[in-house]
Design an enzyme around this catalytic site. Sequence first.
Site, mmCIF file in Angstrom:
data_model
loop_
_atom_site.group_PDB
_atom_site.id
_atom_site.type_symbol
_atom_site.label_atom_id
_atom_site.label_comp_id
_atom_site.label_asym_id
_atom_site.label_seq_id
_atom_site.Cartn_x
_atom_site.Cartn_y
_atom_site.Cartn_z
ATOM 1 N N ARG A 178 -27.077 7.197 -30.429
ATOM 2 C CA ARG A 178 -26.242 8.400 -30.482
ATOM 3 C C ARG A 178 -26.004 8.919 -29.065
ATOM 4 O O ARG A 178 -24.893 9.346 -28.732
ATOM 5 C CB ARG A 178 -26.890 9.480 -31.348
ATOM 6 C CG ARG A 178 -26.998 9.108 -32.813
ATOM 7 C CD ARG A 178 -27.546 10.247 -33.641
ATOM 8 N NE ARG A 178 -26.601 11.340 -33.745
ATOM 9 C CZ ARG A 178 -26.892 12.540 -34.211
ATOM 10 N NH1 ARG A 178 -28.128 12.808 -34.608
ATOM 11 N NH2 ARG A 178 -25.977 13.483 -34.275
ATOM 12 N N CYS A 234 -30.253 18.426 -28.994
ATOM 13 C CA CYS A 234 -30.190 17.291 -29.917
ATOM 14 C C CYS A 234 -28.818 17.349 -30.576
ATOM 15 O O CYS A 234 -27.823 17.617 -29.918
ATOM 16 C CB CYS A 234 -31.329 17.338 -30.921
ATOM 17 S SG CYS A 234 -31.412 18.874 -31.878
#
Length: 276
Positions: A178, A234
């Site tokens: 990611r 995050c």
Amino acid sequence: MIISVTQAYQFFNELDDIVFVDCRYDLNDPTRGEKLFVAKHIKGAVYVDLEKHLSGEVKTTGGRHPLPNLNEFTQLLADKGIDESTTVIAYDNNRAFASRFCWMLKYIGHEKVFLLNGDLDEWEDNGYPVDTGIETIQPKQTYGAIKLKQHLIADVQKVRSSINSATVCLIDSRHPDRYSGKHEPIDKKAGHIPSAVNYEWINVIDETGKFKSKDELEEHFSDLKKYDEIIVYCGSGVTAAPNVLSLMYAGYENVRLYIGSFSDWISYPNNEIAKL
């Protein structure tokens, strides 16, 4: 702030004003955490839900898990039997959701908050008391005064000003795929905030599911000693929290959580995104 099951049990026996908070949650099944709580929990514990209690209304900006209204949050705490003098011990099934809750308490200035470095299974295996169903809660009249610790939080403006800084490090807590932009299963855009470095949050957890030791965490984060400040993010401000608490545990004092995280960052069309 991070305590063992044995230490927590000592508090359980010795303190009158103590509340255990069950933060178990499943992002793929939002009802599972509360079902697990009803089935079995630490005796006297109360339950908080990531979506209902630890997150606010999702808007155009702010990310997928923005902070809730703090007046509503402190009322929730009072309803759960917690005021500013209560000793609070949070636990969950993966360390991320309890870390989010503990960080939120630290943000409002709550001093006596701890994260259980273990889970319900270890608690029960030690012969410590558990219960089922919904506990009868003795609410507090009010939570009390909050003392916001603004140095613990970063907003999008702070993050923008920290890109390519020689004194501030941006940490991306997501999986490397990611971070690199190779795979994005949740957000509409892929990649990372420019100049951020990747420290996947799961790497602060050992093979038993517990936070690593202080020495291990110091070694893990040793390359960050040259920075005056660290900003952690995050996808939505949840799994960054274990990194934040681990950095604090390792001795880093100037650590901020970008509460909106990447899902907030990409909500601004002019914000740049980097890929590998």
